[in-house]
Design a protein around this motif. Structure first.
Motif, PDB file in Angstrom:
ATOM      1  N   LEU A 138     -15.735  -8.921 -35.776  1.00  0.00           N
ATOM      2  CA  LEU A 138     -14.583  -8.424 -35.415  1.00  0.00           C
ATOM      3  C   LEU A 138     -13.593  -9.383 -34.701  1.00  0.00           C
ATOM      4  N   MET A 182      -9.384  -8.201 -31.126  1.00  0.00           N
ATOM      5  CA  MET A 182      -9.885  -6.968 -30.371  1.00  0.00           C
ATOM      6  C   MET A 182      -8.471  -6.518 -29.814  1.00  0.00           C
ATOM      7  N   PHE A 211      -6.053  -4.765 -27.107  1.00  0.00           N
ATOM      8  CA  PHE A 211      -6.115  -5.214 -25.840  1.00  0.00           C
ATOM      9  C   PHE A 211      -4.749  -4.190 -25.394  1.00  0.00           C
ATOM     10  N   PHE A 250     -14.531 -10.459 -23.668  1.00  0.00           N
ATOM     11  CA  PHE A 250     -14.806 -11.150 -24.959  1.00  0.00           C
ATOM     12  C   PHE A 250     -16.125 -11.194 -25.491  1.00  0.00           C
ATOM     13  N   TRP A 294     -17.267  -7.957 -26.719  1.00  0.00           N
ATOM     14  CA  TRP A 294     -17.087  -7.832 -28.180  1.00  0.00           C
ATOM     15  C   TRP A 294     -17.562  -8.385 -29.254  1.00  0.00           C
ATOM     16  N   ARG A 295     -18.139  -9.594 -29.006  1.00  0.00           N
ATOM     17  CA  ARG A 295     -18.596 -10.434 -29.942  1.00  0.00           C
ATOM     18  C   ARG A 295     -19.995  -9.898 -30.355  1.00  0.00           C
ATOM     19  N   CYS A 309     -21.999  -4.407 -28.712  1.00  0.00           N
ATOM     20  CA  CYS A 309     -20.834  -4.670 -27.595  1.00  0.00           C
ATOM     21  C   CYS A 309     -21.289  -4.485 -26.030  1.00  0.00           C
ATOM     22  N   LEU A 313     -14.248  -0.493 -24.079  1.00  0.00           N
ATOM     23  CA  LEU A 313     -14.516  -1.445 -25.110  1.00  0.00           C
ATOM     24  C   LEU A 313     -15.314  -1.038 -26.432  1.00  0.00           C
ATOM     25  N   ARG A 314     -16.323  -0.324 -26.030  1.00  0.00           N
ATOM     26  CA  ARG A 314     -17.156   0.281 -26.987  1.00  0.00           C
ATOM     27  C   ARG A 314     -16.425   1.255 -27.980  1.00  0.00           C
ATOM     28  N   GLU A 339     -13.301   1.282 -28.467  1.00  0.00           N
ATOM     29  CA  GLU A 339     -12.334   0.310 -29.368  1.00  0.00           C
ATOM     30  C   GLU A 339     -12.990  -0.168 -30.272  1.00  0.00           C
ATOM     31  N   ARG A 340     -14.227  -0.725 -30.227  1.00  0.00           N
ATOM     32  CA  ARG A 340     -15.030  -1.451 -31.316  1.00  0.00           C
ATOM     33  C   ARG A 340     -15.445  -0.587 -32.407  1.00  0.00           C
ATOM     34  N   ALA A 368     -12.450   0.155 -34.258  1.00  0.00           N
ATOM     35  CA  ALA A 368     -12.103  -1.142 -35.228  1.00  0.00           C
ATOM     36  C   ALA A 368     -13.180  -1.348 -36.125  1.00  0.00           C
TER      37      ALA A 368
END
Length: 176
Positions: free
Chosen positions: A17, A20, A22, A47, A50-51, A55, A100-101, A103-104, A107
């Motif tokens: 993905l 990201m 933000f 970052f 995210w990669r 996550c 973050l998790r 949002e991932r 996505a």
């Protein structure tokens, strides 16, 4: 140049993905107390997480210092402040960040929906398959004669057959 050393750069594989989301307002509200260096470290860690497919970040201070682009001594000093945004999963020995998790996951759902939509749209045609494009043959374009229109008569022009690109080119070069 002979004798010149080539600098080896290790390239990271492209992220699953690469985009990201933000939320700047939420970020700034939560991190108002961070120094510039702590902001940089925190963002770099976000970052990196995210990669990764899950996550998360490994619970390894040497690696975290490298990922945050700070020395191990500086990392030890800033870790309590920066990692306050993360939760340590002791069983897996990984740092996770709840927002973050979430949002991932969103996505990944959007990506799956877009992929499914594309598959449906192309009805299973293979990617790059020319059969997915409409077929045109040289002899199939018919000559369209212009229709005389009365001024203000839009219905007649709406029913008029549209000229193909080939016909327009042929008209443009017929006097040449």
């Amino acid at each position: 140049m002979p004798g010149a050393r080539r600098r080896c750069v290790r390239r990271m594989p492209m992220a699953n993905l690469p985009f990201m989301p933000f939320w700047t307002d939420a970020y700034l509200a939560d991190t108002v107390h961070l120094t510039t260096e702590q902001h940089g470290a925190y963002l770099l860690l976000l970052f990196q997480a995210w990669r990764s497919p899950d996550c998360s970040l490994a619970d390894d201070d040497e690696l975290l210092a490298l990922q945050a682009k700070v020395s191990p001594a500086k990392w030890r000093a800033m870790k309590p402040v920066v990692m306050a945004f993360w939760k340590l999963d002791k069983r897996r020995k990984k740092w996770v960040q709840k927002r973050l998790r979430i949002e991932r996951e969103k996505a990944m759902e959007r990506k799956a929906k877009a992929r499914d939509s594309a598959v449906t749209r192309w009805k299973g045609e293979k990617k790059g398959d020319a059969k997915a494009l409409p077929k045109h043959s040289e002899g199939s374009a018919s000559r369209v004669t212009p229709i005389e229109e009365k001024s203000g008569d839009f219905s007649r022009s709406a029913r008029a057959p549209k000229k193909s690109s080939r016909d327009l080119l042929m008209e443009a070069f017929q006097d040449v």
